[in-house]
Motif scaffolding. Structure first.
Motif, PDB file in Angstrom:
ATOM      1  N   ILE A 136      64.712  28.044 116.263  1.00 27.67           N
ATOM      2  CA  ILE A 136      65.059  29.052 115.823  1.00 27.67           C
ATOM      3  C   ILE A 136      64.777  28.901 114.358  1.00 27.67           C
ATOM      4  CG2 ILE A 136      66.657  31.029 114.968  1.00 27.67           C
ATOM      5  CD1 ILE A 136      68.386  30.215 117.292  1.00 27.67           C
ATOM      6  N   GLN A 137      63.819  30.525 114.338  1.00 28.76           N
ATOM      7  CA  GLN A 137      63.060  30.186 112.753  1.00 28.76           C
ATOM      8  C   GLN A 137      63.867  30.992 111.805  1.00 28.76           C
ATOM      9  OE1 GLN A 137      59.008  30.453 112.638  1.00 28.76           O
ATOM     10  NE2 GLN A 137      59.060  28.403 112.952  1.00 28.76           N
ATOM     11  N   VAL A 138      64.643  31.018 111.008  1.00 25.34           N
ATOM     12  CA  VAL A 138      65.352  32.184 110.050  1.00 25.34           C
ATOM     13  C   VAL A 138      64.855  32.680 108.766  1.00 25.34           C
ATOM     14  CG1 VAL A 138      67.455  32.838 108.750  1.00 25.34           C
ATOM     15  CG2 VAL A 138      67.885  31.294 111.623  1.00 25.34           C
ATOM     16  N   THR A 139      64.554  33.281 108.776  1.00 24.05           N
ATOM     17  CA  THR A 139      63.971  34.180 107.503  1.00 24.05           C
ATOM     18  C   THR A 139      64.823  35.226 106.681  1.00 24.05           C
ATOM     19  OG1 THR A 139      62.195  34.109 108.040  1.00 24.05           O
ATOM     20  CG2 THR A 139      62.376  35.819 107.015  1.00 24.05           C
ATOM     21  N   CYS A 140      65.364  34.825 105.966  1.00 25.73           N
ATOM     22  CA  CYS A 140      66.966  35.621 104.840  1.00 25.73           C
ATOM     23  C   CYS A 140      65.919  36.754 103.763  1.00 25.73           C
ATOM     24  CB  CYS A 140      67.254  34.843 104.647  1.00 25.73           C
ATOM     25  SG  CYS A 140      68.691  34.415 105.814  1.00 25.73           S
ATOM     26  N   ARG A 141      65.762  38.412 104.014  1.00 28.72           N
ATOM     27  CA  ARG A 141      65.598  38.867 103.306  1.00 28.72           C
ATOM     28  C   ARG A 141      66.278  39.648 103.432  1.00 28.72           C
ATOM     29  NH1 ARG A 141      59.996  37.780 102.191  1.00 28.72           N
ATOM     30  NH2 ARG A 141      60.044  39.611 100.681  1.00 28.72           N
ATOM     31  N   LEU A 142      66.035  40.866 102.152  1.00 31.57           N
ATOM     32  CA  LEU A 142      66.377  42.184 102.609  1.00 31.57           C
ATOM     33  C   LEU A 142      66.419  43.156 103.265  1.00 31.57           C
ATOM     34  CD1 LEU A 142      65.746  43.679  98.844  1.00 31.57           C
ATOM     35  CD2 LEU A 142      67.610  42.998  99.429  1.00 31.57           C
ATOM     36  N   SER A 143      66.779  44.121 103.547  1.00 29.20           N
ATOM     37  CA  SER A 143      66.972  44.292 105.328  1.00 29.20           C
ATOM     38  C   SER A 143      65.710  45.372 105.641  1.00 29.20           C
ATOM     39  CB  SER A 143      68.239  45.510 105.618  1.00 29.20           C
ATOM     40  OG  SER A 143      69.150  44.608 105.956  1.00 29.20           O
ATOM     41  N   ILE A 220      83.036  56.255  86.191  1.00 26.85           N
ATOM     42  CA  ILE A 220      83.430  55.068  85.206  1.00 26.85           C
ATOM     43  C   ILE A 220      81.645  54.551  84.673  1.00 26.85           C
ATOM     44  CG2 ILE A 220      83.683  52.069  85.760  1.00 26.85           C
ATOM     45  CD1 ILE A 220      85.642  53.152  87.974  1.00 26.85           C
ATOM     46  N   SER A 221      81.763  53.962  84.066  1.00 24.33           N
ATOM     47  CA  SER A 221      80.447  53.820  83.054  1.00 24.33           C
ATOM     48  C   SER A 221      80.188  52.116  83.768  1.00 24.33           C
ATOM     49  CB  SER A 221      80.010  54.008  81.982  1.00 24.33           C
ATOM     50  OG  SER A 221      81.282  53.032  81.216  1.00 24.33           O
ATOM     51  N   TYR A 222      78.947  52.089  83.431  1.00 25.71           N
ATOM     52  CA  TYR A 222      78.506  50.205  84.482  1.00 25.71           C
ATOM     53  C   TYR A 222      77.176  50.116  83.369  1.00 25.71           C
ATOM     54  CZ  TYR A 222      75.294  52.929  87.355  1.00 25.71           C
ATOM     55  OH  TYR A 222      73.409  54.137  87.062  1.00 25.71           O
ATOM     56  N   ARG A 223      77.170  48.735  83.391  1.00 25.79           N
ATOM     57  CA  ARG A 223      75.890  48.156  83.257  1.00 25.79           C
ATOM     58  C   ARG A 223      75.306  47.406  84.343  1.00 25.79           C
ATOM     59  NH1 ARG A 223      75.709  43.633  80.345  1.00 25.79           N
ATOM     60  NH2 ARG A 223      77.424  43.024  80.113  1.00 25.79           N
ATOM     61  N   LEU A 224      74.190  47.068  84.157  1.00 24.03           N
ATOM     62  CA  LEU A 224      73.300  45.839  85.127  1.00 24.03           C
ATOM     63  C   LEU A 224      73.555  44.661  84.417  1.00 24.03           C
ATOM     64  CD1 LEU A 224      70.123  47.779  86.804  1.00 24.03           C
ATOM     65  CD2 LEU A 224      72.900  47.967  87.051  1.00 24.03           C
ATOM     66  N   ALA A 225      74.811  44.082  84.992  1.00 23.14           N
ATOM     67  CA  ALA A 225      74.807  42.419  84.240  1.00 23.14           C
ATOM     68  C   ALA A 225      73.291  41.725  84.628  1.00 23.14           C
ATOM     69  CB  ALA A 225      76.212  41.990  84.713  1.00 23.14           C
ATOM     70  N   CYS A 226      73.321  41.561  86.264  1.00 22.22           N
ATOM     71  CA  CYS A 226      72.546  40.502  86.737  1.00 22.22           C
ATOM     72  C   CYS A 226      71.751  41.479  88.328  1.00 22.22           C
ATOM     73  CB  CYS A 226      73.187  39.727  87.721  1.00 22.22           C
ATOM     74  SG  CYS A 226      72.280  38.762  88.514  1.00 22.22           S
ATOM     75  N   THR A 227      70.382  41.430  88.106  1.00 19.53           N
ATOM     76  CA  THR A 227      69.743  41.987  89.721  1.00 19.53           C
ATOM     77  C   THR A 227      69.410  40.987  90.335  1.00 19.53           C
ATOM     78  OG1 THR A 227      68.948  44.181  88.082  1.00 19.53           O
ATOM     79  CG2 THR A 227      68.212  43.609  90.300  1.00 19.53           C
ATOM     80  N   SER A 228      69.672  40.568  91.513  1.00 19.65           N
ATOM     81  CA  SER A 228      68.834  39.601  92.132  1.00 19.65           C
ATOM     82  C   SER A 228      68.563  39.845  93.737  1.00 19.65           C
ATOM     83  CB  SER A 228      70.130  38.499  92.101  1.00 19.65           C
ATOM     84  OG  SER A 228      69.476  37.292  93.278  1.00 19.65           O
ATOM     85  N   GLU A 229      68.147  39.172  94.423  1.00 18.70           N
ATOM     86  CA  GLU A 229      67.795  40.103  95.605  1.00 18.70           C
ATOM     87  C   GLU A 229      68.056  39.217  96.958  1.00 18.70           C
ATOM     88  OE1 GLU A 229      63.503  39.516  97.269  1.00 18.70           O
ATOM     89  OE2 GLU A 229      62.984  41.219  96.233  1.00 18.70           O
ATOM     90  N   ASN A 230      69.148  38.110  95.890  1.00 16.55           N
ATOM     91  CA  ASN A 230      69.706  37.233  96.595  1.00 16.55           C
ATOM     92  C   ASN A 230      70.923  36.890  95.986  1.00 16.55           C
ATOM     93  OD1 ASN A 230      66.828  35.431  97.581  1.00 16.55           O
ATOM     94  ND2 ASN A 230      66.922  34.433  95.800  1.00 16.55           N
ATOM     95  N   TYR A 231      72.130  36.414  97.677  1.00 13.62           N
ATOM     96  CA  TYR A 231      73.625  36.194  97.418  1.00 13.62           C
ATOM     97  C   TYR A 231      73.597  35.748  96.292  1.00 13.62           C
ATOM     98  CZ  TYR A 231      78.445  35.286  99.374  1.00 13.62           C
ATOM     99  OH  TYR A 231      79.627  35.105  99.053  1.00 13.62           O
ATOM    100  N   ALA A 232      73.527  34.200  96.614  1.00 15.78           N
ATOM    101  CA  ALA A 232      73.362  33.298  95.329  1.00 15.78           C
ATOM    102  C   ALA A 232      73.202  34.124  93.946  1.00 15.78           C
ATOM    103  CB  ALA A 232      72.746  32.105  95.739  1.00 15.78           C
TER     104      ALA A 232
END
Length: 303
Positions: A136-143, A220-232
């Protein structure tokens, strides 16, 4: 003589069923219509309709009932579906064992990082026990990326986020419904800050959109503290008590807590997980993977 609705079909009847009828039955169930099932098994909708009539004639009971433009299983159909999966699963395993004992086959499976952490170990263990020679070759990406890869034939099967919804309950079209929560450090105070620091996926991420919409609706006001494609990458600022992140309830690791309205944060809602397959994939191996994934989610309780 026909059996009572909901009772087990006679074993002699099951043994006499054409495997193509059973495969078409499963295809119709997975897609919810004769038209969708026809695309999977490469037949015309009229041919599928005739097959299902033959199937009903052989088991002596109605298998499908119409519900608007879709079709749903009758109680007898539900029983038959269980047997169909088992019969075809055993047949596929026998073919693989006798025809491919010295040949390693490969299945290309895609899912998001979150699904890989939450579901993949159990799915792999079940599948490997039944198909020890299959890689099984597993690829993890966005949906969104995984869906494109399925359409382009770069993956055989993929678990993707199908849609978001504000309602709990059983999935409407997918195989499982999960809940989005605000992941936070247990003793952290990031959720009290304003603007609220959030760690999210890229703009195409459904979970990011659901979270931002919920915050906007709650004022509720917000700010983007971090943007990442990865769960980690999204989890790291959460563990560092620098942000909160909208993540699936089923994917929260130990050491991370979930927050909601009782903590001053809006409910984000629910989303569905769908199982997609490529029409270019091997029917034999793809069917085996789909059956194992489906069996796994049938054992999971909704969140």
């Amino acid at each position: 003589m026909p059996t009572d609705v909901g009772s087990k079909p006679d074993s002699a009847v099951l043994l006499g069923l054409d495997s193509s009828l059973l495969r078409s039955l499963i295809a119709v169930v997975e897609t919810g219509s004769f038209v969708g099932g026809a695309r999977i098994v490469h037949r015309t909708p009229s041919a599928i309709s005739m097959q299902m009539k033959r199937l009903e004639a052989q088991v002596g009971q109605p298998v499908f009932a119409h519900q608007g433009r879709s079709v749903v299983l009758t109680p007898a159909g539900e029983v038959l579906l269980t047997y169909a999966r088992r019969v075809l699963g055993i047949a596929d395993e026998a073919i693989m064992r006798f025809n491919r004992q010295s040949q390693k086959s490969t299945v290309r499976l895609g899912m998001t990082d979150e699904y890989a952490i939450a579901f993949l170990p159990s799915v792999l263990a079940s599948f490997a026990a039944a198909h020890p020679l299959v890689e099984i070759q597993v690829t993890c990406r966005l949906s969104t990326v995984l869906s494109d890869m399925i359409d382009d034939g770069e993956l055989d099967v993929a678990l993707v986020t199908a849609n978001s919804t504000g309602r709990a309950g059983p999935p409407a079209g997918g195989i499982f419904r999960d809940r989005l929560v605000w992941a936070a450090a247990p003793q952290g105070t990031a959720h009290l800050r304003r603007p609220l620091p959030i760690a999210v996926g890229p703009p195409s991420c459904m979970w990011r959109k659901a979270a931002v919409d919920a915050l906007d609706a709650a004022g509720i006001s917000y700010r983007l503290a971090c943007t990442s494609e990865n769960y980690a990458g999204q989890l790291a600022p959460v563990l560092a008590e620098l942000a909160v992140a909208p993540l699936p309830c089923s994917a929260l690791p130990s050491g991370v807590t979930s927050l909601g309205p009782e903590d001053g944060l809006p409910a984000v809602g629910y989303f569905e997980i769908a199982l997609r397959r490529s029409h270019q994939a091997s029917d034999e191996l793809t069917r085996a993977v789909i059956d194992h994934v489906g069996a796994y989610f049938q054992t999971r309780l909704p969140v």
